[in-house]
Motif scaffolding. Structure first.
Motif, PDB file in Angstrom:
ATOM      1  N   ALA A   1       0.830  -1.200   0.000  1.00 24.34           N
ATOM      2  CA  ALA A   1       0.000   0.000   0.000  1.00 24.34           C
ATOM      3  C   ALA A   1       0.869   1.257   0.000  1.00 24.34           C
ATOM      4  O   ALA A   1       0.619   2.205  -0.760  1.00 24.34           O
ATOM      5  N   GLN A   2       1.894   1.273   0.839  1.00 25.67           N
ATOM      6  CA  GLN A   2       2.764   2.448   0.924  1.00 25.67           C
ATOM      7  C   GLN A   2       3.559   2.650  -0.365  1.00 25.67           C
ATOM      8  O   GLN A   2       3.764   3.774  -0.816  1.00 25.67           O
ATOM      9  N   ARG A   3       4.008   1.564  -0.963  1.00 29.16           N
ATOM     10  CA  ARG A   3       4.715   1.681  -2.239  1.00 29.16           C
ATOM     11  C   ARG A   3       3.800   2.236  -3.316  1.00 29.16           C
ATOM     12  O   ARG A   3       4.197   3.083  -4.111  1.00 29.16           O
ATOM     13  N   PHE A   4       2.571   1.760  -3.361  1.00 28.07           N
ATOM     14  CA  PHE A   4       1.599   2.221  -4.352  1.00 28.07           C
ATOM     15  C   PHE A   4       1.360   3.717  -4.191  1.00 28.07           C
ATOM     16  O   PHE A   4       1.360   4.479  -5.168  1.00 28.07           O
ATOM     17  N   LEU A   5       1.184   4.162  -2.940  1.00 31.83           N
ATOM     18  CA  LEU A   5       0.951   5.582  -2.684  1.00 31.83           C
ATOM     19  C   LEU A   5       2.139   6.434  -3.121  1.00 31.83           C
ATOM     20  O   LEU A   5       1.964   7.516  -3.693  1.00 31.83           O
ATOM     21  N   ARG A   6       3.342   5.959  -2.867  1.00 38.42           N
ATOM     22  CA  ARG A   6       4.539   6.737  -3.194  1.00 38.42           C
ATOM     23  C   ARG A   6       4.866   6.727  -4.677  1.00 38.42           C
ATOM     24  O   ARG A   6       5.285   7.729  -5.250  1.00 38.42           O
ATOM     25  N   GLU A   7       4.701   5.575  -5.326  1.00 40.90           N
ATOM     26  CA  GLU A   7       5.261   5.375  -6.662  1.00 40.90           C
ATOM     27  C   GLU A   7       4.285   5.586  -7.812  1.00 40.90           C
ATOM     28  O   GLU A   7       4.712   5.814  -8.950  1.00 40.90           O
ATOM     29  N   VAL A   8       2.980   5.499  -7.576  1.00 39.32           N
ATOM     30  CA  VAL A   8       2.018   5.745  -8.651  1.00 39.32           C
ATOM     31  C   VAL A   8       1.934   7.255  -8.882  1.00 39.32           C
ATOM     32  O   VAL A   8       1.634   8.024  -7.969  1.00 39.32           O
ATOM     33  N   ASP A   9       2.214   7.665 -10.106  1.00 43.11           N
ATOM     34  CA  ASP A   9       2.328   9.096 -10.442  1.00 43.11           C
ATOM     35  C   ASP A   9       0.988   9.642 -10.911  1.00 43.11           C
ATOM     36  O   ASP A   9       0.799   9.982 -12.069  1.00 43.11           O
ATOM     37  N   SER A  10       0.027   9.722  -9.981  1.00 46.00           N
ATOM     38  CA  SER A  10      -1.310  10.208 -10.320  1.00 46.00           C
ATOM     39  C   SER A  10      -1.743  11.284  -9.338  1.00 46.00           C
ATOM     40  O   SER A  10      -1.203  11.386  -8.228  1.00 46.00           O
ATOM     41  N   ALA A  11      -2.742  12.060  -9.731  1.00 48.98           N
ATOM     42  CA  ALA A  11      -3.200  13.177  -8.912  1.00 48.98           C
ATOM     43  C   ALA A  11      -3.878  12.708  -7.635  1.00 48.98           C
ATOM     44  O   ALA A  11      -3.795  13.368  -6.601  1.00 48.98           O
ATOM     45  N   SER A  12      -4.589  11.574  -7.692  1.00 53.37           N
ATOM     46  CA  SER A  12      -5.189  10.958  -6.504  1.00 53.37           C
ATOM     47  C   SER A  12      -4.817   9.480  -6.503  1.00 53.37           C
ATOM     48  O   SER A  12      -4.983   8.800  -7.522  1.00 53.37           O
ATOM     49  N   VAL A  13      -4.322   9.001  -5.371  1.00 53.25           N
ATOM     50  CA  VAL A  13      -3.933   7.597  -5.234  1.00 53.25           C
ATOM     51  C   VAL A  13      -4.613   7.060  -3.981  1.00 53.25           C
ATOM     52  O   VAL A  13      -4.578   7.700  -2.926  1.00 53.25           O
ATOM     53  N   MET A  14      -5.239   5.896  -4.099  1.00 53.44           N
ATOM     54  CA  MET A  14      -6.108   5.403  -3.035  1.00 53.44           C
ATOM     55  C   MET A  14      -5.734   3.994  -2.594  1.00 53.44           C
ATOM     56  O   MET A  14      -5.223   3.204  -3.387  1.00 53.44           O
ATOM     57  N   VAL A  15      -6.039   3.698  -1.340  1.00 57.93           N
ATOM     58  CA  VAL A  15      -5.865   2.362  -0.778  1.00 57.93           C
ATOM     59  C   VAL A  15      -7.218   1.893  -0.265  1.00 57.93           C
ATOM     60  O   VAL A  15      -7.847   2.569   0.557  1.00 57.93           O
ATOM     61  N   ASN A  16      -7.674   0.756  -0.762  1.00 57.48           N
ATOM     62  CA  ASN A  16      -8.910   0.119  -0.304  1.00 57.48           C
ATOM     63  C   ASN A  16     -10.115   1.052  -0.368  1.00 57.48           C
ATOM     64  O   ASN A  16     -10.935   1.122   0.559  1.00 57.48           O
ATOM     65  N   ALA A  17     -10.225   1.784  -1.471  1.00 51.35           N
ATOM     66  CA  ALA A  17     -11.367   2.671  -1.688  1.00 51.35           C
ATOM     67  C   ALA A  17     -11.631   2.790  -3.181  1.00 51.35           C
ATOM     68  O   ALA A  17     -10.727   2.653  -4.004  1.00 51.35           O
ATOM     69  N   SER A  18     -12.874   3.073  -3.524  1.00 49.45           N
ATOM     70  CA  SER A  18     -13.283   3.213  -4.914  1.00 49.45           C
ATOM     71  C   SER A  18     -12.727   4.493  -5.519  1.00 49.45           C
ATOM     72  O   SER A  18     -12.736   5.556  -4.892  1.00 49.45           O
ATOM     73  N   THR A  19     -12.299   4.403  -6.772  1.00 50.87           N
ATOM     74  CA  THR A  19     -11.825   5.604  -7.479  1.00 50.87           C
ATOM     75  C   THR A  19     -12.925   6.654  -7.619  1.00 50.87           C
ATOM     76  O   THR A  19     -12.631   7.831  -7.852  1.00 50.87           O
TER      77      THR A  19
END
Length: 428
Positions: free
Chosen positions: A363-381
């Motif tokens: 989860a922490q890697r996804f938050l740090r490394e995904v280059d998007s304006a909003s990045v989410m963990v266990n929630a709907s886009t």
């Protein structure tokens, strides 16, 4: 209208907006909040008139053969009007950021230096389809002490005119200039050209609509632009994950509403959970008529599940880039979080991407490394929205990396200027 008439109209709107912006900048918090509360009340009491105006647009859109998602974007139903009214009330209840001074620090010379948050001034907004944008833009403009010039699409002109009239009524009731929010009354496209090339009267342009509109404005504007081109959002189902949660969130991210830019268009699934997850989500999508465009591995798993009424199509390279805004989703099996991040950073539009996982490190890697304006963990886009983020409303979503990124609320419509407080210091 002829060319000279349009030029004069746009110049007049600009002159009035610039004058109104000065009055808005010195208006009180109470005045602006009062205007927002009046607007919320009018949105509720004037529903019959708003529905009548909206019906005109809907009838014209259906007669013109607009697609179902496009017609849906035009609709002002009770739920939409309630949300708009609540957004105005939420904004009125929020703290006023205008005039706030932050970071005040004393320097060796004795002067104290900080930054004050101030309005942008005048922004122009060009948008398509959704008439609710008129209220979202107007309410944020009022709260942030700006003036704005709004130019909606021809398909929603009756609705937009009706909504803009309520905004000006609310401003007047609060003792504020009605010209602080103006709607361009012509649908002639030449008006847009004048709006985006008038730095004397307009400080910022915000386009909100299809890729063609935003590309044109970004190319031709002589005024700074806040923009996003696409909403190719992804949901990645990780190994390990809560399977029930993954099915529920992936379903909501795609099917809660197909037309918004924050609906998931791509579904990535870790190989370790694909055999269990794909048949379950495939059954949900099949029941709702969602076409699944998959990689060979995902199609094999879905076909083996023999899901009734499943619409299965081999994905092409273009599908990974596609913003469908329709009941279609691309599906790809990936090895794990590394490949998911690589896929998203390559193919996504850097709008909103989510991971469903039980692994804190992933989860922490996804938050740090995904280059998007909003990045989410266990929630709907689908939560990538100004109202859902607690901003009251949004003026749009920015995928730029400067000034504002993600849902653009009050702070995105402000700027910072340095303020210096002294006691007679002079520089030696």
């Amino acid at each position: 209208m002829n060319a000279s008439s349009i030029a004069e109209l746009m110049r007049s709107l600009g002159v009035h907006a610039r004058a109104a912006s000065a009055r808005m900048a010195r208006s009180s918090t109470a005045q602006r909040n009062t205007a927002l509360l009046h607007l919320a009340g009018l949105l509720r009491t004037q529903r019959p008139a708003l529905r009548e105006a909206n019906a005109t647009d809907l009838e014209r859109a259906e007669a013109a053969g607009l697609s179902a998602p496009m017609v849906d974007r035009l609709r002002l139903d009770d739920a939409t009007l309630d949300t708009l009214a609540q957004g105005c009330e939420q904004l009125a209840a929020m703290a006023d950021v205008i005039g706030q001074v932050s970071g005040l620090r004393e320097q060796p010379s004795g002067i104290r230096v900080g930054q004050m948050r101030v309005p942008i001034g005048v922004f122009g907004m060009v948008f398509e389809s959704r008439p609710n944008v008129t209220i979202e833009a107007a309410s944020l403009s009022i709260k942030s002490a700006n003036a704005c010039i709004l130019r909606g699409g021809s398909e929603a002109i009756a609705s937009n005119l009706a909504l803009a009239a309520l905004v000006q009524q609310a401003l007047t009731l609060a003792g504020l200039p009605p010209e602080a929010v103006q709607l361009v009354p012509t649908t002639d496209r030449e008006a847009v050209g004048h709006l985006i090339s008038d730095p004397a009267h307009v400080d910022l342009i915000i386009p909100r609509g299809g890729k063609g509109l935003i590309e044109r404005i970004s190319r031709e504007a002589k005024v700074p632009v806040i923009k996003h081109l696409d909403g190719n959002c992804h949901t990645y189902v990780d190994d390990p994950c809560d399977m029930d949660m993954a099915v529920r969130v992936a379903d909501n991210a795609k099917t809660q509403k197909y037309s918004p830019c924050n609906a998931s268009e791509g579904l990535l699934v870790a190989r370790g959970v694909a055999a269990e997850f794909l048949p379950r989500i495939g059954a949900v999508f099949a029941a709702k008529g969602v076409e699944m465009r998959g990689c060979p591995e995902s199609l094999a798993l879905l076909q083996a599940a023999a899901i009734p009424k499943a619409k299965l199509v081999p994905a092409t390279e273009q599908d990974w880039f596609e913003e469908y805004l329709a009941p279609i989703i691309s599906i790809r099996v990936v090895e794990g979080v590394d490949e998911a991040i690589e896929h998203i950073n390559h193919y996504s539009s850097h709008h909103t991407d989510a991971i469903i996982t039980r692994d804190h490190v992933h989860a922490q890697r996804f938050l740090r490394e995904v280059d998007s304006a909003s990045v989410m963990v266990n929630a709907s886009t689908r939560f990538a929205d100004g109202f859902e983020f607690g901003l009251g409303a949004e003026i749009g979503i920015s995928t730029d990396k400067f000034h504002a990124r993600g849902p653009v609320g009050i702070e995105g419509l402000t700027s910072l200027k340095y303020v210096v407080l002294g006691e007679g210091q002079v520089r030696g």
